[in-house]
Design a protein around this motif. Structure first.
Motif, short mmCIF file in Angstrom:
data_model
loop_
_atom_site.label_atom_id
_atom_site.label_comp_id
_atom_site.label_asym_id
_atom_site.label_seq_id
_atom_site.Cartn_x
_atom_site.Cartn_y
_atom_site.Cartn_z
N UNK A 9 1.01 -1.80 0.42
CA UNK A 9 -0.11 0.16 -0.33
C UNK A 9 0.77 1.35 -0.06
N UNK A 10 2.62 0.67 -0.16
CA UNK A 10 3.67 2.16 0.38
C UNK A 10 4.16 2.34 1.77
N UNK A 11 3.66 3.99 2.03
CA UNK A 11 4.10 4.18 3.26
C UNK A 11 2.34 3.76 4.63
N UNK A 12 3.21 3.25 5.63
CA UNK A 12 1.84 3.29 6.31
C UNK A 12 2.79 3.38 8.03
N UNK A 13 1.77 2.70 9.14
CA UNK A 13 2.25 2.99 10.00
C UNK A 13 1.65 1.50 11.03
N UNK A 121 5.84 19.11 2.26
CA UNK A 121 6.05 18.63 1.08
C UNK A 121 5.82 16.66 1.03
N UNK A 122 6.34 16.08 2.49
CA UNK A 122 7.09 15.17 2.57
C UNK A 122 5.42 14.20 2.40
N UNK A 123 4.09 14.96 1.92
CA UNK A 123 3.41 14.00 2.38
C UNK A 123 2.95 13.64 0.99
N UNK A 124 1.98 12.38 0.31
CA UNK A 124 2.19 11.03 -1.09
C UNK A 124 1.36 12.34 -1.75
N UNK A 167 -2.24 20.94 -5.18
CA UNK A 167 -3.96 19.58 -4.68
C UNK A 167 -4.38 18.38 -4.93
N UNK A 168 -3.28 17.77 -4.99
CA UNK A 168 -3.26 16.56 -4.62
C UNK A 168 -3.25 15.59 -4.01
N UNK A 169 -1.59 16.41 -3.11
CA UNK A 169 -1.31 16.38 -1.54
C UNK A 169 -3.37 17.13 -0.40
N UNK A 170 -3.18 17.78 -0.43
CA UNK A 170 -4.71 18.47 -0.51
C UNK A 170 -6.36 16.51 0.04
N UNK A 191 0.17 15.57 9.68
CA UNK A 191 1.36 15.53 9.00
C UNK A 191 1.69 14.08 9.19
N UNK A 192 1.93 13.11 10.69
CA UNK A 192 2.10 11.10 10.90
C UNK A 192 -0.15 10.66 10.44
N UNK A 193 -0.55 11.22 11.21
CA UNK A 193 -1.90 10.73 11.23
C UNK A 193 -2.47 10.73 9.46
N UNK A 194 -1.89 11.50 8.65
CA UNK A 194 -1.79 11.16 7.10
C UNK A 194 -0.94 9.98 6.27
#
Length: 426
Positions: A9-13, A121-124, A167-170, A191-194
């Motif tokens: 799924x990509x990055x996760x927690x 900027x670190x958000x996908x 826009x997509x990041x939001x 940030x982290x919750x995303x």
């Protein structure tokens, strides 16, 4: 308590220790957020007030105090000019959130010690996954955003791709801010919750404390060390076809959770609806006395399946209408069916189910069914401690109502006498 994990799924927690239902993970303040009902909630602390102070310039955002207005001014001074620039048009919620992300420097964010990301900027953005159709749809926002931002637009974006990615990041990472009764009051960027991934069978849910936009994770099923944290991105009561469409159009992935692969919930939601014309209007039911209503409702539910999604949504609407008109008996009849549906839809803990137990408890209490109200409030309290937390206002209010009804039940003769005196007085 949290570790970053890479998966299909990509990055996760994932959790770094065993956790039981009711455990709370972290407390994260928003990178930025907007209030969707600015006339009712403070734009800084998200508290509800009757007498909020409007910004004297834009007359759009409101604050509960001078202190909150002062705290928000570094961002709102830009927003205020933008709102006036596009007036009489009203900026969309997405535009406001995008702009606030651009106006807030990363250095202003004081993330918790558990933070795993430090900048917007670190958000996908999932830009590479987006189809040409999705990119074209998103690009329709750009002209209005350019007008809203003014000179800031060219300072923020060097090319159209930069703008589209922002826009997509939001869109991809925005989190709905709700009160304890799950009513939407805003949207925020965290940030982290995303980093948390989606499942239609979640093991955590987002919780927000009163008078604060800070978010935490509330554990709703047993987690072992190394298990990935999963939250639902959309309303769980969504038909599979619509769910697939929503997840792809906004988040650009297809869900492969147990509910989606087995279609368990979808089969329940699509259960037989032989005759949609059998469903009465709210006006039809409000004009009936209780016994007539019960006969009509029982006849309807004999013809259609109560757990069909259309019927369930009608029952929820009917319950709201009957609650507003204070028709307690009719409302209780409906709300008990809604609760049975939620038990079938969600076998484990779920915030909707917690609220429904409390709602049924209140109705029994209004009708002086004390044994039933005590039983419903007791179950509600157990569920709320898991889905909302034992320190939530909802938990304490439900506990207070339970105590009152337990006291009245233990002194039932005095309770009946008091009710009779109140009835004579009226």
């Amino acid at each position: 308590m949290l570790d970053l994990v890479e998966s299909s799924k990509g990055r996760g927690l994932c959790c770094s220790q065993n956790l039981n239902p009711g455990s709370r993970i972290g407390s994260y303040q928003p990178y930025c957020f907007i209030i969707t009902r600015p006339e009712s909630y403070c734009s800084t602390c998200s508290s509800w007030r009757n007498n909020l102070r409007r910004c004297t310039s834009c007359q759009f955002v409101c604050y509960c105090s001078v202190e909150c207005q002062t705290r928000d001014w570094p961002t709102h001074k830009h927003e205020c000019k933008a709102i006036l620039r596009v007036r009489p048009r009203v900026p969309t919620e997405t535009m406001r959130l995008i702009a606030r992300c651009l106006w807030r420097p990363d250095s202003e964010l004081k993330e918790s010690p558990q933070a795993l990301l430090s900048s917007f900027s670190e958000l996908s953005s999932n830009y590479d996954r987006a189809t040409p159709e999705i990119k074209n749809q998103v690009s329709e926002i750009i002209p209005a955003l350019r007008l809203y931002l003014g000179k800031q637009f060219n300072r923020s974006f060097h090319c159209i791709r930069d703008c589209l990615e922002t826009i997509l990041r939001v869109i991809v990472n925005g989190i709905e801010i709700v009160d304890e009764e799950l009513r939407t009051i805003g949207y925020g960027m965290y940030l982290t919750p995303s980093l948390i991934n989606h499942s239609c069978v979640p093991n955590v849910c987002f919780t927000f404390r009163k008078n604060s936009p800070d978010v935490s994770f509330q554990v709703i099923s047993n987690l072992n060390e190394g298990d990935e944290l999963l939250v639902t991105y959309i309303d769980r009561l969504t038909l599979q076809e619509k769910k697939t469409e929503l997840l792809w159009n906004q988040y650009m992935f297809h869900c492969s959770c147990p509910d989606c692969t087995s279609s368990r919930l979808d089969q329940i939601l699509r259960s037989s609806l032989a005759n949609q014309g059998m469903i009465p209007s709210y006006g039809d039911i409000s004009s009936l006395d209780y016994e007539s209503f019960k006969r009509k409702a029982s006849k309807v539910l004999g013809e259609v399946s109560s757990d069909n999604l259309e019927v369930h949504n009608w029952l929820v609407g009917a319950g709201d209408a009957l609650m507003t008109s204070k028709e307690w008996q009719k409302c209780l009849f409906v709300e008990k069916i809604v609760l049975c549906n939620l038990e079938k839809y969600f076998p484990s803990y779920d915030p909707q189910k917690s609220l429904q137990y409390a709602r049924v408890g209140k109705l029994h209490s209004y009708l002086c069914n004390l044994e039933e109200s005590v039983a419903a409030f007791t179950t509600a309290l157990k569920n709320i401690s898991v889905t909302h937390g034992a320190d939530s206002e909802l938990y304490h209010e439900t506990k207070r109502q339970l105590f009152i009804d337990q006291t009245d039940l233990s002194n039932y003769d005095a309770f009946v006498l008091r009710k009779r005196q109140m009835s004579i007085g009226n």
